[in-house]
Design a protein around this motif. Structure first.
Motif: not given
Length: 268
Positions: A38, A41-42, A45-46, A192
């Motif tokens: 989780i 991937s988050s 994505s950012q 990130y």
């Protein structure tokens, strides 16, 4: 006794005799896989959103000077002149963690439905049967997760090298001074990036530890117990003693039968 044959055989161990640590470790590492998937991937994505949906892996990003309303200049990305990486690489690195989350939840469900192991009447019968399929799947997906982590690591390193060479920066952390797409700051994008890398390697570590636990469970045969079986035959002396015992028993039975016969009185 003479030993005719002697061999070892595995029998299903009673579920109460199987340590609950096996099941606990399986669930623990799958939870780590789910959370790292989780997070990875988050975070990635950012990163992709910060570059306008373009793939930053193995890319050479070009920055140009722009001015705001106050007249102060700042650097922004020139999406036209930038050489972006393959979109398939970014999709692979972004969706492998998503698959990790899905598959880890599936295996958590399976191991929760099963008992400790061995032979049990609760839950799924013979829960040890799930160990081999889980081992094969975990080894396979470990390779996929490792490939995604290596691709992500290498792609970000290539981006940072181009960034440092083109912009005369000392390291990729200097991205914090640049304005990215969608108004995202370079500092948050850099964080990130690091979070995506760390999460990817934690995900790999989770799959690796899960494989190790499954291998140890197989090698230790935790769900079975080893029983030694011996086929014995009596020696000649024991056979003679046995035959004498049988003869004495038969003789005793005949004496008892003879005493039981009462002679009838003769009639005058």
């Amino acid at each position: 006794m003479v030993v005719l044959e002697q061999y070892l055989q595995l029998y299903e161990r009673d579920s109460q005799l199987v340590s609950s640590a096996w099941k606990t470790f399986h669930l623990f590492f799958y939870v780590i896989i789910a959370f790292s998937g989780i997070a990875g991937s988050s975070a990635f994505s950012q990163v992709v959103l910060s570059f306008g949906g373009n793939c930053v892996l193995h890319s050479n990003v070009t920055f140009v000077t722009d001015k705001n309303d106050n007249g102060s200049s700042f650097l922004i990305i020139d999406c036209v002149k930038s050489e972006w990486g393959k979109q398939s690489d970014c999709s692979f690195c972004q969706y492998v963690p998503v698959c990790s989350v899905i598959f880890s939840i599936v295996w958590i469900t399976f191991f929760l439905m099963c008992g400790r192991g061995g032979k049990t009447a609760r839950g799924l019968p013979q829960p040890w049967r799930i160990v081999l399929p889980a081992l094969i799947f975990n080894i396979t997906f470990l390779g996929v997760a490792l490939a995604a982590a290596c691709k992500l690591q290498d792609g970000i390193n290539v981006f940072c090298n181009f960034f440092q060479d083109d912009m005369d920066e000392t390291n990729c952390h200097d991205l914090a001074r640049y304005q990215l797409v969608e108004g995202n700051t370079g500092l948050m994008t850099y964080r990130y990036m690091k979070a995506a890398q760390i999460s990817a390697w934690i995900n790999v570590a989770g799959w690796s530890m899960s494989v190790i636990v499954l291998l140890m469970r197989c090698f230790c045969a935790a769900d079975f117990q080893l029983i030694e079986i011996s086929v014995l035959a009596p020696t000649p002396e024991q056979e003679q003693d046995l035959s004498r015992s049988q003869d004495s028993i038969e003789g005793g039975c005949e004496d008892m039968n003879g005493q039981g016969d009462v002679p009838k009185e003769s009639q005058a």
